[in-house]
Design an enzyme around this catalytic site. Structure first.
Site, short mmCIF file in Angstrom:
data_model
loop_
_atom_site.label_atom_id
_atom_site.label_comp_id
_atom_site.label_asym_id
_atom_site.label_seq_id
_atom_site.Cartn_x
_atom_site.Cartn_y
_atom_site.Cartn_z
CG HIS A 266 -0.26 0.26 2.46
ND1 HIS A 266 0.58 -0.70 3.16
CD2 HIS A 266 0.08 1.50 3.12
CE1 HIS A 266 1.05 -0.22 4.25
NE2 HIS A 266 0.74 1.04 4.22
C1 UD1 Z 1 -1.66 5.28 6.41
C2 UD1 Z 1 -0.46 5.63 6.91
C3 UD1 Z 1 0.78 4.54 6.67
C4 UD1 Z 1 0.14 3.18 7.27
C5 UD1 Z 1 -1.22 2.85 6.67
C6 UD1 Z 1 -2.04 1.60 7.11
C7 UD1 Z 1 0.33 7.95 6.94
C8 UD1 Z 1 1.03 9.06 6.52
N1 UD1 Z 1 0.30 6.75 6.36
O1 UD1 Z 1 -1.44 5.03 5.08
O2 UD1 Z 1 1.89 4.71 7.60
O3 UD1 Z 1 1.12 2.22 6.90
O4 UD1 Z 1 -2.09 4.06 7.10
O5 UD1 Z 1 -2.89 1.34 6.30
O6 UD1 Z 1 -0.57 8.12 8.07
N2 UD1 Z 1 -8.80 5.29 2.44
C9 UD1 Z 1 -10.07 4.58 2.37
N3 UD1 Z 1 -10.64 4.29 3.29
C10 UD1 Z 1 -9.78 4.54 4.67
C11 UD1 Z 1 -8.78 5.12 4.76
C12 UD1 Z 1 -8.06 5.43 3.65
O7 UD1 Z 1 -10.53 4.40 1.37
O8 UD1 Z 1 -10.35 3.94 5.84
C13 UD1 Z 1 -8.21 5.65 1.03
C14 UD1 Z 1 -8.56 7.16 0.73
O9 UD1 Z 1 -8.70 7.24 -0.62
C15 UD1 Z 1 -7.23 7.55 1.13
C16 UD1 Z 1 -6.19 6.57 0.76
O10 UD1 Z 1 -6.82 5.40 1.14
O11 UD1 Z 1 -6.93 8.92 0.50
C17 UD1 Z 1 -4.92 6.66 1.61
O12 UD1 Z 1 -5.39 6.76 3.12
P1 UD1 Z 1 -4.08 7.49 4.21
O13 UD1 Z 1 -4.98 7.49 5.48
O14 UD1 Z 1 -4.00 9.02 3.78
O15 UD1 Z 1 -2.98 6.84 4.18
P2 UD1 Z 1 -2.83 5.14 4.04
O16 UD1 Z 1 -2.30 4.97 2.80
O17 UD1 Z 1 -3.71 4.44 4.53
#
Ligand code: UD1
Length: 415
Positions: free
Chosen positions: A232
């Site tokens: 991811h």
């Molecule tokens: C975040 C953490 C990462 C961790 C990961 C675990 C940061 C910078 N990164 O990354 O260190 O390893 O979580 O999963 O904090 N999204 C959904 N549903 C959710 C959450 C996210 O659909 O519940 C999608 C959204 O489109 C979002 C993207 O995933 O834009 C990324 O989510 P985000 O929380 O920004 O970062 P992660 O890649 O999940």
């Protein structure tokens, strides 16, 4: 004493759950000494759980609360997704109001996600009165460094560590890194790993997961060999060439055994956006009833904690770009190939089962071969024994003076 803990994203939940349990244990030991009830005792810890909402929904958040017996958050911020700046800014604005209303003595932040940094920063700069009184900041999983500042998590770790008052370290490299950055030794505590506390506590319960049967990987008590994949990180999945290169590195493994791939929402979006073909794309129907599962990549939704632990424990090999999974496979003794150029968790390579493969296809293929052909000897790092949270709560209850940042000057190192 009032402690406020912050969770935001998926890897935070299993790090905070044991701390909340240890606070409960701490409080339960008090009544005998305090006849009017534990709440009247100076040592009683009142706990407030705040969820920023960085991760949300059943699959990325809610299921973890039931799997880990976590209490419902006292405060839900509901921030959701956004760019780093927008997400962090929104968390900061809302968390400031929460701190001013709750006035805790201590704020616990864990790990390295955006929620960790945003809440630590707000706590470091808040003031409850004209003399600058603010809560102490405890950072759990402090001191890890990949030395790669292109990773958002590395920035989050460095800044959080430099504003924290109590730094709880999972492995010895953390002590070295913090001292090199000029953090006073008195703030640093080597306590072990609360993620491993959860793993050890919930492993027996994970045995009752039926995921292996649902996926066609177990029949008549026999578990067929399979690999488990998670991917991811923006550096790996946001660029189509980088993502294709990694998938090429997996082709050989994909013809040898099924690869179960629970897909993070970010990764799912990218697979669709880039129109990626995964090697031997298969479904559970291909596995069921075939006598023996066929090879190929099997995509699933993100899994709950207990299902994931079960799949990790029985996997022939785990391929990942996660931080925490490197630690969990080390503890379980399962061979792990990390698809990154570095790790902030060197003990998983020195003592554990982890190989850092890089992100080029040849490196990934070679690391997988090495893991599949090699003998595995592994050890478990110091204090990864299921008692890290108890050590943390012990330090917190001894050192956190209500509303005083001066207490930090008296802290003694525990390494
Ligand atoms: C975040 C953490 C990462 C961790 C990961 C675990 C940061 C910078 N990164 O990354 O260190 O390893 O979580 O999963 O904090 N999204 C959904 N549903 C959710 C959450 C996210 O659909 O519940 C999608 C959204 O489109 C979002 C993207 O995933 O834009 C990324 O989510 P985000 O929380 O920004 O970062 P992660 O890649 O999940």
């Amino acid at each position: 004493m009032k402690i406020l803990s912050v969770v935001g994203a998926r890897p935070n939940f299993m790090k905070v759950a044991p701390i909340i349990a240890a606070i409960g244990d701490h409080n339960r030991k008090l009544p005998a000494a305090h006849s009017r009830g534990p709440e009247d005792s100076q040592e009683f810890i009142q706990h407030v759980l705040v969820h920023t909402g960085q991760h949300y929904g059943e699959l990325m958040s809610d299921s973890f609360f039931s799997d880990l017996n976590l209490p419902k958050p006292d405060i839900q911020m509901g921030v959701g997704s956004g760019s780093h700046a927008a997400q962090s800014a929104e968390i900061m604005k809302r968390f400031e109001e929460i701190l001013l209303a709750e006035k805790p003595d201590l704020v616990v932040v864990v790990g390295d996600v955006n929620s960790t940094l945003a809440c630590a920063l707000v706590t470091a700069k808040i003031s409850f009165d004209s003399s600058g009184t603010r809560p102490l900041i405890a950072h759990v999983e402090s001191g890890l460094r990949s030395f790669d500042r292109t990773m958002p998590e590395e920035i989050n770790r460095i800044v959080t560590d430099h504003v924290a008052d109590l730094l709880f370290v999972t492995e010895e490299s953390g002590i070295k890194n913090l001292l090199q950055e000029g953090i006073p030794a008195g703030k640093i505590h080597l306590v072990g790993n609360t993620m491993i506390d959860s793993l050890l506590a919930f492993q027996p319960k994970s045995d009752s997961s039926t995921k292996l049967d649902e996926l066609g990987l177990r029949a008549k008590q026999e578990i067929f060999p399979y690999a488990l994949l998670t991917m991811h990180r923006p550096a790996n999945v946001d660029n189509p060439e980088a993502f294709r290169e990694i998938l090429s590195g997996l082709e050989e493994l994909a013809v040898q055994c099924p690869i179960v791939f629970p897909v993070h929402p970010r990764t799912r979006k990218k697979i669709e956006e880039f129109g990626l073909q995964l090697p031997g794309d298969i479904s559970p129907n291909d596995l069921h009833g075939s006598g023996r599962p066929c090879a190929g990549i099997l995509l699933t939704d993100p899994l709950g904690y207990l299902d994931f632990v079960c799949l990790m424990k029985h996997a022939a090999i785990v391929v990942t770009d996660s931080g925490g999974i490197q630690e969990e496979t080390t503890c379980l003794g399962v061979p792990c190939v990390t698809v990154r150029d570095n790790t902030e968790r060197p003990v998983t390579v020195e003592k554990g089962t982890n190989i850092i493969a890089g992100t080029a296809q040849e490196g990934i293929r070679a690391a997988i071969r090495r893991q599949r052909e090699g003998q595995h000897q592994h050890g478990v790092p110091q204090f990864w024994d299921g008692r890290a949270a108890t050590r943390i709560v012990d330090v917190l209850s001894r050192t956190a003076q209500p509303h005083s940042t001066r207490a930090q000057n008296k802290l003694q190192p525990t390494f």
